[in-house]
Design an enzyme around this catalytic site. Sequence first.
Site, short mmCIF file in Angstrom:
data_model
loop_
_atom_site.label_atom_id
_atom_site.label_comp_id
_atom_site.label_asym_id
_atom_site.label_seq_id
_atom_site.Cartn_x
_atom_site.Cartn_y
_atom_site.Cartn_z
N GLU A 15 7.73 -13.23 -25.63
CA GLU A 15 6.69 -12.20 -25.39
C GLU A 15 7.23 -10.80 -25.46
OE1 GLU A 15 4.28 -12.68 -21.97
OE2 GLU A 15 5.99 -13.21 -20.93
N CYS A 75 1.08 -1.34 0.08
CA CYS A 75 -0.01 0.20 -0.20
C CYS A 75 0.97 1.17 -0.06
CB CYS A 75 -0.83 -0.04 1.22
SG CYS A 75 -2.00 -1.38 1.48
N HIS A 112 13.53 -36.47 -32.50
CA HIS A 112 12.42 -36.88 -33.07
C HIS A 112 11.87 -35.75 -33.89
CE1 HIS A 112 12.00 -40.70 -30.91
NE2 HIS A 112 12.66 -39.91 -29.80
N LYS A 164 -1.85 -7.35 -19.74
CA LYS A 164 -1.51 -7.92 -18.25
C LYS A 164 -2.41 -9.14 -17.93
CE LYS A 164 1.03 -8.44 -14.83
NZ LYS A 164 1.91 -9.21 -15.10
N ASN A 178 0.81 0.72 6.05
CA ASN A 178 1.25 -0.32 5.03
C ASN A 178 1.83 -1.44 5.78
OD1 ASN A 178 2.49 -1.37 2.97
ND2 ASN A 178 4.15 0.13 2.75
N GLY A 179 1.44 -2.70 5.24
CA GLY A 179 2.17 -3.82 6.00
C GLY A 179 0.89 -4.77 6.47
N ARG A 213 1.89 1.10 -6.05
CA ARG A 213 1.87 0.25 -4.67
C ARG A 213 0.39 -0.55 -4.64
NH1 ARG A 213 6.44 1.00 -1.78
NH2 ARG A 213 5.45 -0.10 -0.10
N TRP A 229 -3.56 -1.77 -1.50
CA TRP A 229 -3.55 -3.01 -2.47
C TRP A 229 -3.95 -3.94 -1.36
CZ3 TRP A 229 -0.98 -7.90 -2.59
CH2 TRP A 229 -1.27 -8.34 -3.71
N LYS A 285 9.12 -16.19 -21.95
CA LYS A 285 9.42 -14.75 -21.66
C LYS A 285 10.07 -14.10 -22.91
CE LYS A 285 7.87 -13.96 -18.80
NZ LYS A 285 7.05 -14.78 -18.12
N GLU A 299 9.22 -21.73 -19.80
CA GLU A 299 8.98 -20.50 -19.30
C GLU A 299 10.06 -19.42 -19.87
OE1 GLU A 299 6.64 -18.78 -17.93
OE2 GLU A 299 7.70 -17.30 -16.96
C1 G6P Z 1 -1.37 -12.92 -19.49
C2 G6P Z 1 -0.36 -12.19 -19.15
C3 G6P Z 1 0.67 -13.51 -18.72
C4 G6P Z 1 0.15 -14.11 -17.56
C5 G6P Z 1 -1.39 -14.90 -18.30
C6 G6P Z 1 -2.22 -15.53 -17.12
O1 G6P Z 1 -1.00 -13.65 -20.84
O2 G6P Z 1 0.50 -11.65 -19.93
O3 G6P Z 1 1.84 -12.96 -17.93
O4 G6P Z 1 0.67 -15.21 -17.20
O5 G6P Z 1 -2.18 -13.78 -18.77
O6 G6P Z 1 -2.63 -14.39 -16.04
P1 G6P Z 1 -3.19 -14.88 -14.88
O7 G6P Z 1 -3.35 -13.35 -14.36
O8 G6P Z 1 -4.35 -15.51 -14.85
O9 G6P Z 1 -1.93 -15.51 -14.14
#
Ligand code: G6P
Length: 602
Positions: free
Chosen positions: A484, A2, A500, A597, A100-101, A27, A74, A481, A477
């Site tokens: 994307e 927060c 294969h 996001k 905050n905390g 935050r 938050w 990364k 993963e």
């Molecule tokens: C989007 C984001 C990813 C995330 C995915 C799932 O593709 O760009 O970073 O992993 O959604 O999102 P979530 O909020 O369900 O983890």
Amino acid sequence: MCGIVGYIGTRDCVELLLSGLESLEYRGYDSAGIAVLDDNGISIRKEKGRLSGLREILESRPLHGNIGIGHTRWATHGVPSAKNSHPHTNQDGTIAVVHNGIIENHEALKKFLIEKGYNFVSETDTEVIPNLIDYYYEGDLLTAVRKAAKKLDGSYAIGVIAAAEPDRIIAVRKDSPLIVGLTDDGNFIASDIPAILSETRDVYLLNDGEFVTLKKDSVAICDIDENPISKEIYRVQFSAQASQKEGYDHFMLKEIHEQPQAIRNTLRGRIDKDLNIVLDNIEFSDDIKKIFIVACGTAYHAGLVGKKAIETLAKIPCEVCLASEFRYGEPLINKDTAVLVVSQSGETADTLAVLRMAKKLGNKVYAITNVVGSSVAREADYVFYTYAGPEIAVASTKAYTTQLVAFYLFAIYFAEKRKTVPNHVLSDLKNQLLKMDEVAEKILEKAPEIREIAKSLADEHDIYFLGRGLDYIVAMEASLKLKEISYIHSDAYASGELKHGPIALIDDGTVVISICTNPDISNKLSSNVKEVLARGAKTIGFTSCMSDTAAYGDIVELPQIDPLLAPLPAIIPLQMLAYYVCTEKGFDVDKPRNLAKSVTVE
Ligand code: G6P
């Protein structure tokens, strides 16, 4: 996470508080509020949602005064709502607090205060603070705050005002950030420098256990026993704009570097001092024969690691499914199965649809999520929060590593309950998990070396990742990364599958990045790497198995920890690799093209 801010001086505090909160919205931004003290006492305006909502309220019901505190939230305890928003007060509204905390012993304190006749109106941990201060108040606010602080466990940065002492703000911090900003016409407290940077660059950086008495023309700092502390003024060097990312060029880089803290926050209270695992209030029936782990994107990869951890330790079969596939398939859900959804945002449409579908079919739904009050959090039967803090960059980093922490805790917890693995093995894993923040910190030091490797990759068109077992998941993963944010085509392969098909792609100079964290199978992987090397590949190794390194051109050394836990630190340098390739290419790191996001439509 927060943000808090406070001002006392000769100017009207309201706009100063609001603009401070604006800079702290990174935050958290699920609710906001301010408390202003004038001749009529303390007045509060607070509202669920963004700061703009609070501004609207203040337009219709304005406040004025020279002393005030503010908060942007938050949510951790209690859903985002006006009621749970800060500032919180004692019962008669004469003491107001922003915090905050997390107050870890809030239940016990609440019980104590209720016995003393206090009432509570919110679901927050914070509300115990103004009431505890009220309980100890005997005419001196600083003394009451000191006495209250002695009773608080957990983390806090607190700002307090009291109607009876209209010439001061009292503040204190422990494990949550707090600074003091100094100006000629008044003084500030704030969670972070950005909140006051438009007003001053002269600050005091507070340490844990330091109490501040902020007046319009003076600042006094003391310890818990009221011994005075003198401090040097710190002159901030950076601009208001840069500081919004806390000095980092991008949110992604900041979030990569926040991982040690995010890991600490997610573990806090989940492994107690006797090494018992405390999984919030999650109940898990012994009759569950299978777990469906369902997620999208990076969270899906966390699920793949989770499956291995749960199957290895607890011997419960798991199936990991993409939410978008699962919802249109015919999953064999029945009374013996459980569904565990993983979602950083808690709002991903497909994941949410699966949650609802599973509930309809009578399954208990468990959730791992980062956002309190999200749809997933509200609708799941049991919720485990990753306390990664707000993740702003589209490419997920700290949410992922904290999801892994969550899965490790689940796996160890189930194994303990089912007695599937000797206790000493589980204790060792728990001890290693408790040190994971330090391991992450150490690996972040590799940034310069990774940046150099990234420079050599920026012009590539295809980059392949290889791994076996858990390392294959790390490869998946890492590949996600990279693609994307750098827009370089990339795939991950299980190294045993090379022959294969994928090996046909290898040509002179093709980049192959291998991950190896398990000494038991490292020789298998290095044979595969030698096969691509023989066909002209440029090989890079991210490895903790340093016995056979001849096959690699560049090598990044990974920490030697239990192979089951190794995916967590192993992904961090690969996140950095993606980041530096992207910045080398000059793309928008935090907002890559075509991505969002949170994917709230199918
Ligand atoms: C989007 C984001 C990813 C995330 C995915 C799932 O593709 O760009 O970073 O992993 O959604 O999102 P979530 O909020 O369900 O983890």
